[in-house]
Write a protein that holds these residues in place. Structure first.
Motif, PDB file in Angstrom:
ATOM      1  N   GLY A 180       0.811  -1.212   0.000  1.00  0.00           N
ATOM      2  CA  GLY A 180       0.000   0.000   0.000  1.00  0.00           C
ATOM      3  C   GLY A 180       0.840   1.255   0.000  1.00  0.00           C
ATOM      4  N   LEU A 181       1.952   1.219   0.747  1.00  0.00           N
ATOM      5  CA  LEU A 181       2.837   2.384   0.788  1.00  0.00           C
ATOM      6  C   LEU A 181       3.512   2.642  -0.556  1.00  0.00           C
ATOM      7  CD1 LEU A 181       4.598   1.970   4.264  1.00  0.00           C
ATOM      8  CD2 LEU A 181       2.588   3.338   3.690  1.00  0.00           C
ATOM      9  N   ILE A 182       3.579   1.596  -1.393  1.00  0.00           N
ATOM     10  CA  ILE A 182       4.184   1.748  -2.718  1.00  0.00           C
ATOM     11  C   ILE A 182       3.121   1.993  -3.791  1.00  0.00           C
ATOM     12  CG2 ILE A 182       5.448   0.496  -4.512  1.00  0.00           C
ATOM     13  CD1 ILE A 182       7.129  -0.731  -2.310  1.00  0.00           C
ATOM     14  N   ILE A 183       2.007   1.263  -3.718  1.00  0.00           N
ATOM     15  CA  ILE A 183       0.929   1.469  -4.690  1.00  0.00           C
ATOM     16  C   ILE A 183       0.248   2.813  -4.454  1.00  0.00           C
ATOM     17  CG2 ILE A 183      -1.258   0.570  -5.566  1.00  0.00           C
ATOM     18  CD1 ILE A 183       1.197  -1.055  -6.342  1.00  0.00           C
ATOM     19  N   GLY A 184       0.232   3.277  -3.195  1.00  0.00           N
ATOM     20  CA  GLY A 184      -0.349   4.588  -2.889  1.00  0.00           C
ATOM     21  C   GLY A 184       0.262   5.697  -3.721  1.00  0.00           C
ATOM     22  N   PRO A 185       1.589   5.831  -3.731  1.00  0.00           N
ATOM     23  CA  PRO A 185       2.208   6.829  -4.609  1.00  0.00           C
ATOM     24  C   PRO A 185       1.929   6.589  -6.085  1.00  0.00           C
ATOM     25  CG  PRO A 185       3.756   6.126  -2.934  1.00  0.00           C
ATOM     26  CD  PRO A 185       2.560   5.225  -2.815  1.00  0.00           C
ATOM     27  N   ALA A 186       1.787   5.321  -6.481  1.00  0.00           N
ATOM     28  CA  ALA A 186       1.465   5.040  -7.887  1.00  0.00           C
ATOM     29  C   ALA A 186       0.084   5.593  -8.228  1.00  0.00           C
ATOM     30  CB  ALA A 186       1.519   3.538  -8.143  1.00  0.00           C
ATOM     31  N   VAL A 317       7.790   3.665 -11.408  1.00  0.00           N
ATOM     32  CA  VAL A 317       8.901   3.057 -10.661  1.00  0.00           C
ATOM     33  C   VAL A 317       8.378   2.374  -9.401  1.00  0.00           C
ATOM     34  CG1 VAL A 317      11.041   3.489  -9.398  1.00  0.00           C
ATOM     35  CG2 VAL A 317      10.595   4.704 -11.537  1.00  0.00           C
ATOM     36  N   LEU A 318       7.502   3.067  -8.672  1.00  0.00           N
ATOM     37  CA  LEU A 318       6.998   2.529  -7.419  1.00  0.00           C
ATOM     38  C   LEU A 318       6.036   1.366  -7.642  1.00  0.00           C
ATOM     39  CD1 LEU A 318       6.485   5.870  -5.467  1.00  0.00           C
ATOM     40  CD2 LEU A 318       8.360   4.233  -5.266  1.00  0.00           C
ATOM     41  N   THR A 319       5.337   1.354  -8.751  1.00  0.00           N
ATOM     42  CA  THR A 319       4.459   0.229  -9.068  1.00  0.00           C
ATOM     43  C   THR A 319       5.264  -1.043  -9.292  1.00  0.00           C
ATOM     44  OG1 THR A 319       2.822   1.694 -10.082  1.00  0.00           O
ATOM     45  CG2 THR A 319       2.712  -0.636 -10.667  1.00  0.00           C
ATOM     46  N   VAL A 320       6.340  -0.938 -10.042  1.00  0.00           N
ATOM     47  CA  VAL A 320       7.208  -2.100 -10.285  1.00  0.00           C
ATOM     48  C   VAL A 320       7.830  -2.577  -8.968  1.00  0.00           C
ATOM     49  CG1 VAL A 320       9.307  -2.899 -11.437  1.00  0.00           C
ATOM     50  CG2 VAL A 320       7.679  -1.461 -12.673  1.00  0.00           C
ATOM     51  N   ALA A 321       8.258  -1.625  -8.141  1.00  0.00           N
ATOM     52  CA  ALA A 321       8.828  -1.991  -6.835  1.00  0.00           C
ATOM     53  C   ALA A 321       7.782  -2.695  -5.973  1.00  0.00           C
ATOM     54  CB  ALA A 321       9.350  -0.744  -6.134  1.00  0.00           C
ATOM     55  N   GLY A 322       6.532  -2.254  -6.060  1.00  0.00           N
ATOM     56  CA  GLY A 322       5.460  -2.890  -5.312  1.00  0.00           C
ATOM     57  C   GLY A 322       5.195  -4.309  -5.771  1.00  0.00           C
ATOM     58  N   ALA A 323       5.226  -4.547  -7.061  1.00  0.00           N
ATOM     59  CA  ALA A 323       5.033  -5.893  -7.593  1.00  0.00           C
ATOM     60  C   ALA A 323       6.150  -6.823  -7.124  1.00  0.00           C
ATOM     61  CB  ALA A 323       4.981  -5.849  -9.119  1.00  0.00           C
ATOM     62  N   CYS A 324       7.361  -6.318  -7.122  1.00  0.00           N
ATOM     63  CA  CYS A 324       8.502  -7.102  -6.636  1.00  0.00           C
ATOM     64  C   CYS A 324       8.344  -7.418  -5.153  1.00  0.00           C
ATOM     65  CB  CYS A 324       9.792  -6.325  -6.883  1.00  0.00           C
ATOM     66  SG  CYS A 324      11.269  -7.077  -6.161  1.00  0.00           S
ATOM     67  N   LEU A 325       7.864  -6.438  -4.395  1.00  0.00           N
ATOM     68  CA  LEU A 325       7.655  -6.623  -2.959  1.00  0.00           C
ATOM     69  C   LEU A 325       6.642  -7.721  -2.681  1.00  0.00           C
ATOM     70  CD1 LEU A 325       8.160  -5.587  -0.056  1.00  0.00           C
ATOM     71  CD2 LEU A 325       6.275  -3.996  -0.416  1.00  0.00           C
ATOM     72  N   LEU A 326       5.573  -7.751  -3.462  1.00  0.00           N
ATOM     73  CA  LEU A 326       4.537  -8.767  -3.285  1.00  0.00           C
ATOM     74  C   LEU A 326       5.098 -10.162  -3.514  1.00  0.00           C
ATOM     75  CD1 LEU A 326       1.553  -9.431  -2.814  1.00  0.00           C
ATOM     76  CD2 LEU A 326       1.187  -9.135  -5.275  1.00  0.00           C
ATOM     77  N   VAL A 327       5.842 -10.334  -4.586  1.00  0.00           N
ATOM     78  CA  VAL A 327       6.453 -11.631  -4.881  1.00  0.00           C
ATOM     79  C   VAL A 327       7.425 -12.040  -3.781  1.00  0.00           C
ATOM     80  CG1 VAL A 327       7.953 -12.867  -6.485  1.00  0.00           C
ATOM     81  CG2 VAL A 327       6.181 -11.354  -7.368  1.00  0.00           C
ATOM     82  N   TYR A 328       8.222 -11.074  -3.320  1.00  0.00           N
ATOM     83  CA  TYR A 328       9.217 -11.357  -2.274  1.00  0.00           C
ATOM     84  C   TYR A 328       8.563 -11.830  -0.984  1.00  0.00           C
ATOM     85  CZ  TYR A 328      12.661 -10.418   1.367  1.00  0.00           C
ATOM     86  OH  TYR A 328      13.491 -10.523   2.453  1.00  0.00           O
ATOM     87  N   GLN A 329       7.522 -11.121  -0.538  1.00  0.00           N
ATOM     88  CA  GLN A 329       6.895 -11.464   0.731  1.00  0.00           C
ATOM     89  C   GLN A 329       6.124 -12.777   0.662  1.00  0.00           C
ATOM     90  OE1 GLN A 329       8.242 -10.043   3.331  1.00  0.00           O
ATOM     91  NE2 GLN A 329       6.434  -9.064   4.168  1.00  0.00           N
ATOM     92  N   LEU A 330       5.519 -13.073  -0.477  1.00  0.00           N
ATOM     93  CA  LEU A 330       4.729 -14.286  -0.594  1.00  0.00           C
ATOM     94  C   LEU A 330       5.580 -15.539  -0.769  1.00  0.00           C
ATOM     95  CD1 LEU A 330       1.750 -13.123  -2.854  1.00  0.00           C
ATOM     96  CD2 LEU A 330       1.748 -13.514  -0.391  1.00  0.00           C
ATOM     97  N   PHE A 331       6.723 -15.415  -1.453  1.00  0.00           N
ATOM     98  CA  PHE A 331       7.477 -16.610  -1.814  1.00  0.00           C
ATOM     99  C   PHE A 331       8.888 -16.688  -1.231  1.00  0.00           C
ATOM    100  CE2 PHE A 331       4.522 -15.739  -5.361  1.00  0.00           C
ATOM    101  CZ  PHE A 331       3.755 -16.891  -5.286  1.00  0.00           C
ATOM    102  N   VAL A 332       9.431 -15.570  -0.738  1.00  0.00           N
ATOM    103  CA  VAL A 332      10.825 -15.577  -0.288  1.00  0.00           C
ATOM    104  C   VAL A 332      10.958 -15.361   1.217  1.00  0.00           C
ATOM    105  CG1 VAL A 332      13.101 -14.478  -0.570  1.00  0.00           C
ATOM    106  CG2 VAL A 332      11.569 -14.724  -2.545  1.00  0.00           C
ATOM    107  N   TYR A 333      10.183 -14.419   1.781  1.00  0.00           N
ATOM    108  CA  TYR A 333      10.438 -14.010   3.165  1.00  0.00           C
ATOM    109  C   TYR A 333      10.292 -15.146   4.167  1.00  0.00           C
ATOM    110  CZ  TYR A 333      10.127 -11.865   7.699  1.00  0.00           C
ATOM    111  OH  TYR A 333      10.337 -11.571   9.019  1.00  0.00           O
ATOM    112  N   ARG A 334       9.228 -15.960   4.045  1.00  0.00           N
ATOM    113  CA  ARG A 334       9.043 -17.061   5.006  1.00  0.00           C
ATOM    114  C   ARG A 334      10.219 -18.024   4.973  1.00  0.00           C
ATOM    115  NH1 ARG A 334       3.808 -20.173   3.876  1.00  0.00           N
ATOM    116  NH2 ARG A 334       4.019 -19.259   1.805  1.00  0.00           N
ATOM    117  N   TRP A 335      10.700 -18.312   3.776  1.00  0.00           N
ATOM    118  CA  TRP A 335      11.875 -19.191   3.627  1.00  0.00           C
ATOM    119  C   TRP A 335      13.107 -18.549   4.245  1.00  0.00           C
ATOM    120  CZ3 TRP A 335      16.144 -17.926   0.459  1.00  0.00           C
ATOM    121  CH2 TRP A 335      17.086 -18.939   0.290  1.00  0.00           C
ATOM    122  N   LEU A 336      13.289 -17.253   4.010  1.00  0.00           N
ATOM    123  CA  LEU A 336      14.428 -16.528   4.566  1.00  0.00           C
ATOM    124  C   LEU A 336      14.375 -16.505   6.090  1.00  0.00           C
ATOM    125  CD1 LEU A 336      16.805 -14.885   3.267  1.00  0.00           C
ATOM    126  CD2 LEU A 336      15.450 -12.836   3.737  1.00  0.00           C
TER     127      LEU A 336
END
Length: 477
Positions: A180-186, A317-336
């Motif tokens: 939201g903090l990233i899509i908000g600026p978008a 720029v912030l929209t692309v960063a937001g999409a990356c953030l979504l993928v990271y949190q759903l598939f990477v963070y728990r594993w990390l």
């Protein structure tokens, strides 16, 4: 000769439940089902996402809004006024967060969440209708004061999850919040000044032509209405045992959290809680200052060390960063988090942020596709690293207190964080305005000084994640 009688098996521990208690109903559900609570976490994600949108949605058009409000005498002074407008939301939230956390511990998580969404609908719309600087600051101040969302939702995501699922629960909140903090600026970048950006659809004499910043605010308020309706299906998690009948059950030991009536200790004397809150607040200060500086830096003229982007460019720029953030949190963070642990992943994310920030002022030497590739990669990595730090410190906070104090604890965390975040936009705006006037200084000229100060804040937060300052809750020992 008969064999000695074997000892009787130890009876399973008895657990006390109360019929009609929403908290006990959640505990029973967690014991009977080891699956992930997708329904509850979906509601958490939706409501969190919507509640976070207004916080940063103004950043892409903040520079232009100050121009249109005719409050700055010179172009170099715009950053000064923009900083105070950006800070007003956090000032309001800082004064009210402990109160809303205590209310959530008394009447429940759900009513506070619903009221927060209602305040977003009303005051975010009024902000879009602002034609005076004082009106803009007042509506943002009230929006922050009446939005007590963050404290109960963080408690809620822990309470609907089993112990082994808590990283997923907190990750859901922080993913949706960070998104939201990233899509908000978008949204702000694409929809602000529609008569100028989309003249074939909107004209200067239309409602959105006379109120050039209403459309993004109205879009967010509409989403908040839908989220408020979804609260109907949001189950309560707070234990309410007054005048209810006990039901004692014998259950096998499990990993679900048990509600115990124990004397409440002073939260301010709980050092594992307070040390994680202070660390969380320092990182929040850095992230908020970064968000404002990034938006101001990218849209400012190249003669002042910026990139001369439009608000639409920043939104992309912030929209692309937001999409990356979504993928990271759903598939990477728990594993990390599972491999490195909560504390180590926080430290590594903080350390990796430093070289990324240091590279920003040198991107002004690039142009075209090279600038685009480097800037997009840096923004994607920075957002992922930032959310790792926030998730880690939030998990430490919520496991340092029992359920009956979790709302108040998150209220204290939100208050501290909001105080730091209220300083960040004002301070960032003042420093940014000052830096633009010293483009030819010998020592860290122009925006190099801004990003240096950002990095010093990051280094300070990294230091706080180590002993003797940070005390680890028993849950992680």
């Amino acid at each position: 000769m008969s064999e000695a009688a074997s000892p009787a098996p130890t009876p399973a521990p008895a657990k006390t439940y109360y019929d009609g208690c929403p908290g006990c109903a959640i505990e029973r559900r967690k014991e009977s089902s080891k699956g992930i609570p997708y329904r509850e976490l979906s509601f958490v994600g939706i409501t969190t996402f919507v509640s976070s949108l207004p916080i940063t949605s103004l950043f892409p058009f903040l520079y232009f809004m100050i121009q249109d409000l005719h409050v700055a005498q010179r172009e170099e002074d715009i950053g000064f006024y923009a900083g105070f407008l950006g800070a007003s939301y956090m000032v309001g939230r800082a004064f009210a967060s402990i109160f809303w956390g205590m209310v959530a511990d008394r009447i429940g998580r759900k009513p506070v969440i619903a009221l927060s969404l209602l305040s977003t609908i009303v005051f975010n719309t009024l902000f879009g209708l602002s034609v005076k600087y004082w009106m803009a600051i007042t509506t943002r101040l009230l929006l922050g004061s009446l939005n007590g969302f963050l404290a109960p939702i963080k408690a809620y995501c822990i309470e609907v999850c089993r112990d082994e699922q808590q990283a997923l629960g907190m990750s859901t909140v922080n993913t949706a919040w960070g998104l939201g903090l990233i899509i908000g600026p978008a949204i702000g970048g694409y929809l602000a000044q529609p008569a100028k950006q989309y003249p074939h659809i909107f004209n200067d004499k239309s409602t959105f032509g006379r109120f050039p910043y209403l459309l993004p605010c109205l879009c967010i308020s509409t989403l908040a209405i839908l989220a408020l309706i979804s609260c109907i299906w949001l189950p309560e998690t707070l234990h309410k045992h007054t005048n209810l009948q006990k039901v004692v059950e014998t259950a096998e030991p499990c990993t679900a959290q048990e509600h115990t009536e124990s004397p409440k200790k002073s939260l301010l004397k709980n050092w594992p809680l307070m040390s994680s809150i202070i660390t969380y607040s320092v990182f929040s200060l850095h992230d908020t200052a970064y968000s404002e500086i990034f938006s101001l830096w990218t849209v400012s003229d190249r003669k002042y060390g910026g990139l001369s982007f439009s608000s639409k460019d920043v939104g992309q720029v912030l929209t692309v960063a937001g999409a990356c953030l979504l993928v990271y949190q759903l598939f990477v963070y728990r594993w990390l988090d599972k491999i490195l642990g909560t504390i180590n992943s926080t430290r590594i994310a903080s350390a990796l942020s430093i070289p990324i920030i240091a590279a920003y002022p040198f991107m002004t030497h690039l142009s075209g596709i090279r600038l685009g590739v480097v800037l997009y990669i840096a923004a994607m990595f920075k957002s992922s690293l930032a959310i790792t730090r926030v998730s880690g410190t939030s998990l430490l906070q919520n496991n340092a207190v029992p359920q009956g104090q979790r709302g108040a604890a998150n209220g204290i965390a939100t208050t501290f964080m909001s105080l730091f975040k209220s300083v960040a936009p004002a301070g960032a705006g003042i420093i940014f305005s000052w830096a633009q006037k010293r483009q030819h200084a010998a020592f860290f000229p122009g925006d190099q000084m801004v990003f240096l100060l950002l990095n010093l804040t990051e280094v300070f937060g990294l230091i706080l994640t180590f002993k003797p300052f940070l005390a680890v809750p028993e849950h992680y020992k």
